[in-house]
Design a protein around this motif. Structure first.
Motif, PDB file in Angstrom:
ATOM      1  N   THR A  20       0.838  -1.194   0.000  1.00 56.40           N
ATOM      2  CA  THR A  20       0.000   0.000   0.000  1.00 56.40           C
ATOM      3  C   THR A  20       0.876   1.249   0.000  1.00 56.40           C
ATOM      4  OG1 THR A  20      -1.744  -1.152   1.216  1.00 56.40           O
ATOM      5  CG2 THR A  20      -1.805   1.251   1.220  1.00 56.40           C
ATOM      6  N   VAL A  21       0.692   2.096  -1.002  1.00 54.05           N
ATOM      7  CA  VAL A  21       1.476   3.326  -1.090  1.00 54.05           C
ATOM      8  C   VAL A  21       0.635   4.554  -0.751  1.00 54.05           C
ATOM      9  CG1 VAL A  21       3.108   2.369  -2.751  1.00 54.05           C
ATOM     10  CG2 VAL A  21       1.050   3.516  -3.580  1.00 54.05           C
ATOM     11  N   VAL A  22      -0.693   4.419  -0.828  1.00 50.53           N
ATOM     12  CA  VAL A  22      -1.622   5.468  -0.397  1.00 50.53           C
ATOM     13  C   VAL A  22      -2.726   4.778   0.395  1.00 50.53           C
ATOM     14  CG1 VAL A  22      -3.310   7.209  -1.120  1.00 50.53           C
ATOM     15  CG2 VAL A  22      -1.136   6.999  -2.351  1.00 50.53           C
ATOM     16  N   GLY A  39       4.328  17.017   0.923  1.00 50.06           N
ATOM     17  CA  GLY A  39       4.973  15.909   1.615  1.00 50.06           C
ATOM     18  C   GLY A  39       6.275  15.569   0.922  1.00 50.06           C
ATOM     19  N   GLU A  40       7.060  14.694   1.536  1.00 42.96           N
ATOM     20  CA  GLU A  40       8.345  14.313   0.987  1.00 42.96           C
ATOM     21  C   GLU A  40       8.193  13.411  -0.235  1.00 42.96           C
ATOM     22  OE1 GLU A  40      11.342  13.778   4.628  1.00 42.96           O
ATOM     23  OE2 GLU A  40       9.484  12.711   4.924  1.00 42.96           O
ATOM     24  N   SER A  41       9.305  13.193  -0.937  1.00 47.84           N
ATOM     25  CA  SER A  41       9.319  12.229  -2.024  1.00 47.84           C
ATOM     26  C   SER A  41       8.905  10.865  -1.468  1.00 47.84           C
ATOM     27  CB  SER A  41      10.723  12.124  -2.632  1.00 47.84           C
ATOM     28  OG  SER A  41      11.103  13.342  -3.203  1.00 47.84           O
ATOM     29  N   GLY A  42       8.035  10.181  -2.214  1.00 47.66           N
ATOM     30  CA  GLY A  42       7.564   8.885  -1.753  1.00 47.66           C
ATOM     31  C   GLY A  42       6.390   8.940  -0.815  1.00 47.66           C
ATOM     32  N   SER A  43       5.853  10.146  -0.582  1.00 41.78           N
ATOM     33  CA  SER A  43       4.730  10.281   0.345  1.00 41.78           C
ATOM     34  C   SER A  43       3.396   9.911  -0.289  1.00 41.78           C
ATOM     35  CB  SER A  43       4.657  11.711   0.893  1.00 41.78           C
ATOM     36  OG  SER A  43       4.399  12.634  -0.146  1.00 41.78           O
ATOM     37  N   GLY A  44       3.370   9.781  -1.615  1.00 43.82           N
ATOM     38  CA  GLY A  44       2.142   9.400  -2.299  1.00 43.82           C
ATOM     39  C   GLY A  44       1.441  10.532  -3.019  1.00 43.82           C
ATOM     40  N   LYS A  45       2.061  11.713  -3.098  1.00 41.01           N
ATOM     41  CA  LYS A  45       1.411  12.871  -3.708  1.00 41.01           C
ATOM     42  C   LYS A  45       1.100  12.636  -5.187  1.00 41.01           C
ATOM     43  CE  LYS A  45       4.743  15.802  -3.062  1.00 41.01           C
ATOM     44  NZ  LYS A  45       5.818  14.855  -2.681  1.00 41.01           N
ATOM     45  N   SER A  46       2.145  12.309  -5.949  1.00 46.43           N
ATOM     46  CA  SER A  46       1.972  12.206  -7.402  1.00 46.43           C
ATOM     47  C   SER A  46       1.070  11.049  -7.789  1.00 46.43           C
ATOM     48  CB  SER A  46       3.337  12.076  -8.089  1.00 46.43           C
ATOM     49  OG  SER A  46       4.055  13.288  -7.994  1.00 46.43           O
ATOM     50  N   VAL A 224      -1.406  17.271   3.982  1.00 48.26           N
ATOM     51  CA  VAL A 224      -0.028  16.839   4.179  1.00 48.26           C
ATOM     52  C   VAL A 224       0.017  15.311   4.212  1.00 48.26           C
ATOM     53  CG1 VAL A 224       2.034  17.009   5.614  1.00 48.26           C
ATOM     54  CG2 VAL A 224       0.404  18.925   5.534  1.00 48.26           C
ATOM     55  N   LEU A 225       0.793  14.736   3.305  1.00 48.72           N
ATOM     56  CA  LEU A 225       0.932  13.284   3.222  1.00 48.72           C
ATOM     57  C   LEU A 225       2.289  12.834   3.727  1.00 48.72           C
ATOM     58  CD1 LEU A 225      -0.576  12.535  -0.315  1.00 48.72           C
ATOM     59  CD2 LEU A 225      -1.525  11.782   1.865  1.00 48.72           C
ATOM     60  N   ARG A 226       2.298  11.696   4.411  1.00 51.03           N
ATOM     61  CA  ARG A 226       3.551  11.064   4.829  1.00 51.03           C
ATOM     62  C   ARG A 226       3.359   9.553   4.770  1.00 51.03           C
ATOM     63  NH1 ARG A 226       6.796  11.079  10.627  1.00 51.03           N
ATOM     64  NH2 ARG A 226       8.865  10.706   9.732  1.00 51.03           N
ATOM     65  N   HIS A 227       4.240   8.892   4.028  1.00 51.30           N
ATOM     66  CA  HIS A 227       4.143   7.443   3.852  1.00 51.30           C
ATOM     67  C   HIS A 227       2.751   7.031   3.379  1.00 51.30           C
ATOM     68  CE1 HIS A 227       7.983   7.499   5.667  1.00 51.30           C
ATOM     69  NE2 HIS A 227       7.582   7.521   6.926  1.00 51.30           N
ATOM     70  N   GLY A 228       2.147   7.866   2.513  1.00 49.32           N
ATOM     71  CA  GLY A 228       0.869   7.523   1.922  1.00 49.32           C
ATOM     72  C   GLY A 228      -0.346   7.808   2.775  1.00 49.32           C
ATOM     73  N   GLU A 229      -0.156   8.385   3.946  1.00 47.59           N
ATOM     74  CA  GLU A 229      -1.274   8.663   4.840  1.00 47.59           C
ATOM     75  C   GLU A 229      -1.367  10.156   5.135  1.00 47.59           C
ATOM     76  OE1 GLU A 229      -0.846   6.284   8.317  1.00 47.59           O
ATOM     77  OE2 GLU A 229      -1.325   4.406   7.278  1.00 47.59           O
ATOM     78  N   THR A 230      -2.584  10.616   5.367  1.00 44.72           N
ATOM     79  CA  THR A 230      -2.802  12.017   5.718  1.00 44.72           C
ATOM     80  C   THR A 230      -2.413  12.244   7.176  1.00 44.72           C
ATOM     81  OG1 THR A 230      -4.656  12.142   4.169  1.00 44.72           O
ATOM     82  CG2 THR A 230      -4.509  13.862   5.862  1.00 44.72           C
ATOM     83  N   VAL A 231      -1.482  13.184   7.410  1.00 50.71           N
ATOM     84  CA  VAL A 231      -1.101  13.504   8.788  1.00 50.71           C
ATOM     85  C   VAL A 231      -1.703  14.833   9.250  1.00 50.71           C
ATOM     86  CG1 VAL A 231       1.043  12.179   8.662  1.00 50.71           C
ATOM     87  CG2 VAL A 231       1.077  14.616   8.101  1.00 50.71           C
TER      88      VAL A 231
END
Length: 571
Positions: A20-22, A39-46, A224-231
């Motif tokens: 799971t990425v998002v 969010g950072e690279s890999g956070s699931g934004k794109s 704000v996303l981090r590791h695919g989750e909304t923080v």
């Protein structure tokens, strides 16, 4: 709220190969509103954004309790349904215009294809619509530019052409993935104005950006996303001015414009111990006088892109170079590296002729004894690496050039990786197996492999998210302090320039319009252009009011020459 132009995302999750990425992301975006994903690279934004146009990627499994736009159930669309929706109802602006645009055809045909695909108008009206769109996004001489290929345009013009393509059919929702990355302050301001117009006409904008100051200018709401989750999620003013989550605060703390020189940007490390010497104590390593360079532009006209440029770079110090796209920054850097001969003036390195115009031309064999003393970090390390080589091979190649014995390659490569805070086991990986931040660290390791005295940094952090950018800038500061390096630092990001530089040189139309120590230049700019350049910089809420100045006059087409491609010519 009307469903006509409303995006509803409830419980969005995306998986790749069971990973799971998002996870369970929800938001709503209505007409005339802007939502920013950060969010950072890999956070699931794109991947979140791409899932909204049916392009999450091969093997992606997209699920949601509800995913709809303008009454369309996005989870049940066929591929034909997606083709009908993309471009007409949802426009998409990709991150890298040079990669996203077809390099073999004019940008006008790129825009024309959107109109033809959806059978908009006839041949004549489509041609006029292309010109109208280019005018709308602020492209000068649109009929000329429509006939040019992407490599014949500056970064700002390419980005505007990409936005024009996304706006061709007036979609009710525009998704923009890092639309201002690697653009200088004035071009960025122009792009932001175009994006504001989308919102002003009552359409929706979903923007992805690692630049929180840009987010502050555009967004009504921030997620704000981090590791695919909304923080964290809420109104822009609340999230960026009064963040509740420590991760959001860490992103804000990493913005270089908010920190004085010599302070740490990334958390959990000791303060930088500066070894910089006073100006009068440090020897001059690199000196340029009266540099000039001419090029033949895309219209076959000869243009003076560097004119009378001079500067001094001293040991242990950083000279920042700023200016608009096409101002001559990269050409100056290439002359300083000895990769390009000037048409006028000279560069002296370590007191000796290095790059000289006319009959005094310096041959490469004369530079070779000191070639290891000057190095470079490129904007995009991936394009400067051989993708077939491992990190170990990349570093070994640099060590060979530096004259290191082959028997020492493995040990020295491990030492270099340690210096840039990477584990030694990364030596076996290839560039594509690394994150953007890891690749940039490898590029830095390669640059210091020869123990240089000077490193030329050409946009070394422009494509990195704010937290990785902070780590790389801290690393460069640490290396400067421990190794006594001098940096010639080119960046479009004035916040970065202010944080890293001792002195700043401002270029426009190939000329130096102002040069001063960093505090004087930023606090008391003397030249009108410098004042306007600083006034174009977006700022975070609460960081001080933006300097209000009249806009710069329209870009002179004579200076819209894309210098970035010149690196590829010589390397």
């Amino acid at each position: 709220m009307s469903e006509v132009k409303r995006l509803i995302v409830e419980g969005l999750s995306i998986e790749f190969a069971g990973q799971t990425v998002v996870r369970d992301v929800s938001f709503t975006l209505g007409p005339g509103k802007t939502l920013a994903l950060v969010g950072e690279s890999g956070s699931g934004k794109s991947v979140t954004a791409r899932s909204l146009i049916g392009l999450a990627g091969e093997g992606a499994r997209v699920s949601a309790r509800r995913l709809s736009y303008a009454g369309h159930d996005l989870l049940s669309l066929s591929e034909r349904g997606w083709r009908d929706l993309r471009g007409k109802d949802i426009g998409f602006v990709l991150q890298d215009a040079l990669v996203s645009l077809d390099p073999l055809r004019p940008v006008g045909k790129e825009i024309l294809e959107v109109l033809q695909t959806h059978r908009w108008g006839d041949r004549h009206s489509r041609g006029e619509r292309v010109i109208e769109l280019l005018e709308t996004v602020g492209v000068p001489e649109p009929r000329l530019r429509a006939r040019q290929r992407p490599d014949q345009l500056s970064g700002g013009l390419r980005q505007r052409a990409l936005i024009a393509s996304a706006l061709a059919l007036n979609p009710g929702l525009v998704i923009a993935d890092e639309p201002t990355t690697a653009l200088d302050a004035t071009v960025q301001a122009q792009i932001l104005e175009v994006l504001q117009q989308i919102k002003a006409r009552g359409d929706s904008l979903l923007i992805i950006s690692h630049d929180l100051a840009v987010v502050a200018q555009l967004a009504d709401e921030v997620l704000v996303l981090r590791h695919g989750e909304t923080v964290e999620q809420g109104p822009m003013e609340q999230v960026l001015r009064r963040p509740q989550h420590p991760y959001t605060q860490s992103l804000l703390d990493a913005v270089p414009a908010e920190h004085a020189r010599g302070t740490r940007l990334s958390p959990g490390q000791a303060a930088i111990i500066s070894a910089r010497r006073a100006l009068h104590e440090a020897p001059v390593l690199l000196k340029a006088e009266g540099l000039g360079k001419r090029y033949v532009g895309p219209d076959q006209q000869v243009r003076q892109v560097v004119d009378g440029v001079g500067f001094e770079l001293r040991a242990g110090r950083t000279l920042g170079i700023v200016g608009e796209s096409g101002s001559g920054k990269t050409t100056v850097a290439r002359i300083a590296l000895g990769l390009l001969q000037p048409d006028a003036g000279e560069v002296r390195f370590l007191g000796q002729p290095w790059s000289v115009a006319g009959a005094g031309r310096v041959e490469e064999k004369a530079r070779r004894p000191h070639r290891r003393d000057i190095s470079v970090i490129y904007q995009d390390p991936l394009s400067s690496f051989d993708p077939r080589w491992s990190v170990g091979q990349i570093l070994a190649d640099a060590l060979q050039v530096a004259g290191v014995e082959a028997s020492l390659y493995v040990a020295r490569s491990a030492q270099l990786l340690q210096q840039v805070r990477l584990p030694a086991e990364l030596a076996s990986r290839r560039p594509l197996q690394l994150s953007g931040g890891q690749r940039q660290r490898v590029a830095i390791a390669r640059a210091i492999a020869s123990n240089p005295k000077v490193i030329i940094c050409d946009e070394p952090v422009s494509a990195l998210d704010v937290s990785v950018q902070a780590q790389v800038l801290d690393l460069l500061a640490d290396l400067q302090a421990s190794l006594g390096l001098a940096y010639l630092f080119i960046s479009h990001d004035l916040g970065v320039i202010r944080h890293v530089s001792d002195d700043v040189l401002v270029m426009r139309h190939g000329q130096v319009v102002e040069i001063a120590d960093v505090d004087t230049l930023f606090d008391h700019p003397q030249h009108e252009y410098t004042q306007r350049l600083l006034g174009a910089v977006p700022r975070l809420p609460g960081s001080g009011s933006t300097l209000v100045v009249p806009p710069l006059e329209p870009e002179d087409p004579a200076w819209l020459f894309d210098e970035s491609r010149l690196w590829k010519i010589a390397i």
